[in-house]
Enzyme design. Structure first.
Site, PDB file in Angstrom:
ATOM      1  N   GLU A  50       0.804  -1.226   0.000  1.00 45.70           N
ATOM      2  CA  GLU A  50       0.000   0.000   0.000  1.00 45.70           C
ATOM      3  C   GLU A  50       0.838   1.278   0.000  1.00 45.70           C
ATOM      4  OE1 GLU A  50      -3.195   0.107   2.801  1.00 45.70           O
ATOM      5  OE2 GLU A  50      -4.152  -1.643   1.941  1.00 45.70           O
ATOM      6  N   GLU A  64      -5.434  -8.365   0.368  1.00 46.88           N
ATOM      7  CA  GLU A  64      -6.155  -8.009   1.600  1.00 46.88           C
ATOM      8  C   GLU A  64      -7.598  -7.690   1.260  1.00 46.88           C
ATOM      9  OE1 GLU A  64      -4.555  -4.907   4.137  1.00 46.88           O
ATOM     10  OE2 GLU A  64      -2.511  -5.610   3.767  1.00 46.88           O
TER      11      GLU A  64
END
Ligand code: GBH
Length: 511
Positions: free
Chosen positions: A228, A417
């Protein structure tokens, strides 16, 4: 109250199946539709999905929501969020140690000193993964356990921990997926180079990534470079709410962002250079997904344009090797300084792409404006999980991978995720009835199945998270796990969603 076991409901279903199958098909209209899946509907316990996994006795596939054969079910965690053992075996400090020990930065002033104590409990937790029937585990490596100063001499004891853990996973039939950077930057690099503000940090990352590939790629076949990029750059260096807590002016923020994508590219190259042949590498990015509010061709096109533009500083430049014109125009004088050689590095071919998806960035519709799309504001009452940023929209999972594939044609996609937080109250008899999480999983996975049924090459799904853990600035009060953590006793308890996940993993389908 006893926690219902999946087996219980299934038995009833079986009875129902034997006596009523014809009636059911008639009334449900499935025969009339010539529903091709009908033959397997009541076909004892054999899986139609072609996985080599034996099905749980009595577990029957009753819908048509199967994933492709070999689809990988896993769970994910990250080093600082679960490991604890902050001062053990020569680990150096990371920016999250510093940040979480600064009063007022984390809800309840929590910190990751102990977390889930995964560092000592990894064997127990391996059994928890196994009992979910998960065949893959995504963990991250704490850079400062390996290089306490960020660079220089490696710390053998730190490496030993990951060796032990990887061996334990493999002995239990669980495939390790390693993330090299999940935000816990060595504090030494922050001090020395201002962290991601310097290209030196990207170089240091590449050296560390290459070293890890050299040491682990005999057993770890899948590496993620960074997790991320959007989040740790924007929130850590732009908004100041994540470590290191900086609020940089735009030009410096753009430059830090550029160093992060550059680190990814350098990392890919180092892993290829130093890993065993066949080692696979990709990024794990939280693609910001624009969802077409009605699925018309015009809105879908608008959503693709929006997704490409919104991710221009991250996945778009990684996949295309250039910053979009609109991105550079918008940045103006603040645009990052870069060379064409750097762009080529950033664009180093990946074997797969990891995508983290929780919430939509926005709903969009087609527009004749300059952008080609128009954002639709969220209603104030749009449902969220207990995390207020977490706007719920299951179709985000579908559109995320579909846009990715349409825009960039990746070879393989992993959902690295997806998950949600909840109130998760432990009852007196140690159960957690997290019906909200089950609703979440059913909705989101139905949309992922829709994507695989269309042939989009999604190879696996990692639920975030295996355990409740240190939820960054939100501390321990925000729980995402399939297992409930009692942080006092460090005991783990399966939530109802763990049984649900397990049943889906066993049948390789949405249930
Ligand atoms: C992921 O980020 C992370 O990779 C993972 O470590 C984390 O535990 C998990 O999600 C759950 O949050 O503080 O209110 O301003 C998902 C994207 C970006 C969502 C940061 C939460 C912070 C919102 N996250 N965002 S807030």
């Amino acid at each position: 109250m006893k926690q219902p076991k999946p087996g219980g409901t299934v038995k009833n279903k079986e009875k129902f199946n034997q006596s009523n199958r014809r009636d059911f098909l008639k009334t449900s209209g499935l025969t009339a539709l010539g529903w091709s899946a009908a033959p397997f509907l009541f076909s004892s316990c054999k899986t139609k999905t072609g996985t080599d996994e034996k099905q749980q006795p009595g577990l029957i596939q009753i819908n048509n929501l199967a994933f492709p054969a070999g689809f990988l079910w896993g769970t994910a965690t990250a080093s600082y969020q679960v490991e604890g053992a902050a001062n053990e075996d020569g680990r150096g400090k990371s920016i999250w140690d510093t940040f979480s020990h600064t009063p007022g930065k984390i809800v309840n002033n929590d910190n990751g000193d102990i977390a889930c104590d995964f560092y000592h409990k990894y064997k127990e937790d391996t059994q928890l993964i196994k009992s979910l029937n998960a065949k893959a585990y995504r963990f991250s490596i704490s850079w400062s356990r390996i290089f306490p100063d960020g660079t220089g001499t490696p710390n053998q004891k730190g490496l030993d921990f990951y060796n032990r853990m990887v061996d334990e996973l493999l002995e239990n039939g669980i495939e390790p997926f390693a993330t090299l950077f999940h935000w816990d930057l060595p504090q030494a690099l922050q001090d020395k180079y201002k962290g991601w503000q310097s290209k030196e940090t990207a170089n240091a990352f590449a050296a560390y990534a290459g070293y890890m590939a050299e040491k682990l790629s005999d057993r770890v076949k899948h590496f993620f470079t960074l997790n991320e990029l959007w989040t740790f750059i924007q929130l850590g260096y732009g908004d100041g709410i994540f470590a290191p807590g900086l609020k940089l002016p735009p030009a410096e923020l753009y430059q830090a962002r550029h160093h992060a994508v550059l680190a990814h590219g350098l990392g890919v190259q180092a892993i290829r250079a130093q890993g065993k042949a066949g080692t696979k590498v990709g990024v794990a990015e939280n693609l910001k997904v624009a969802v077409p509010f009605i699925e018309t061709p015009e809105n879908i096109k608008a959503a693709e344009i929006a997704t490409r533009e919104i991710n221009a500083g991250y996945l778009t430049v990684i996949m295309e090797g250039k910053y979009t014109d609109a991105f550079l125009k918008k940045a103006g004088a603040d645009a990052p300084k870069f060379t064409t050689e750097e762009l080529a590095i950033i664009n180093s071919p990946m074997d797969f792409c990891g995508i983290n998806i929780y919430n939509p960035e926005c709903y969009v519709q087609a527009s004749s404006n300059e952008d080609g799309y128009e954002r639709i504001p969220f209603a104030k009452s749009h449902p969220t999980s207990t995390s207020r940023w977490h706007f719920l929209a299951p179709e985000t999972l579908y559109w995320g991978v579909r846009h990715f594939q349409k825009l960039w044609k990746g070879k393989e996609i992993y959902i690295t995720e997806n998950g949600c937080s909840g109130t998760d109250e432990l009852t007196q008899d140690n159960h957690v009835y997290d019906t909200d999480r089950i609703m979440f999983l059913r909705g989101y996975l139905s949309q992922l199945q829709r994507a695989t049924a269309e042939g989009i090459p999604v190879k696996g799904y990692f639920y975030w998270s295996l355990l409740d853990n240190f939820e960054w600035a939100s501390g321990y009060g925000t729980r995402f796990g399939l297992y409930y953590m009692d942080y006092k006793s460090l005991k783990r308890y399966p939530k109802l969603s763990a049984a649900y996940f397990k049943a889906m993993a066993q049948s390789n389908s949405v249930l």
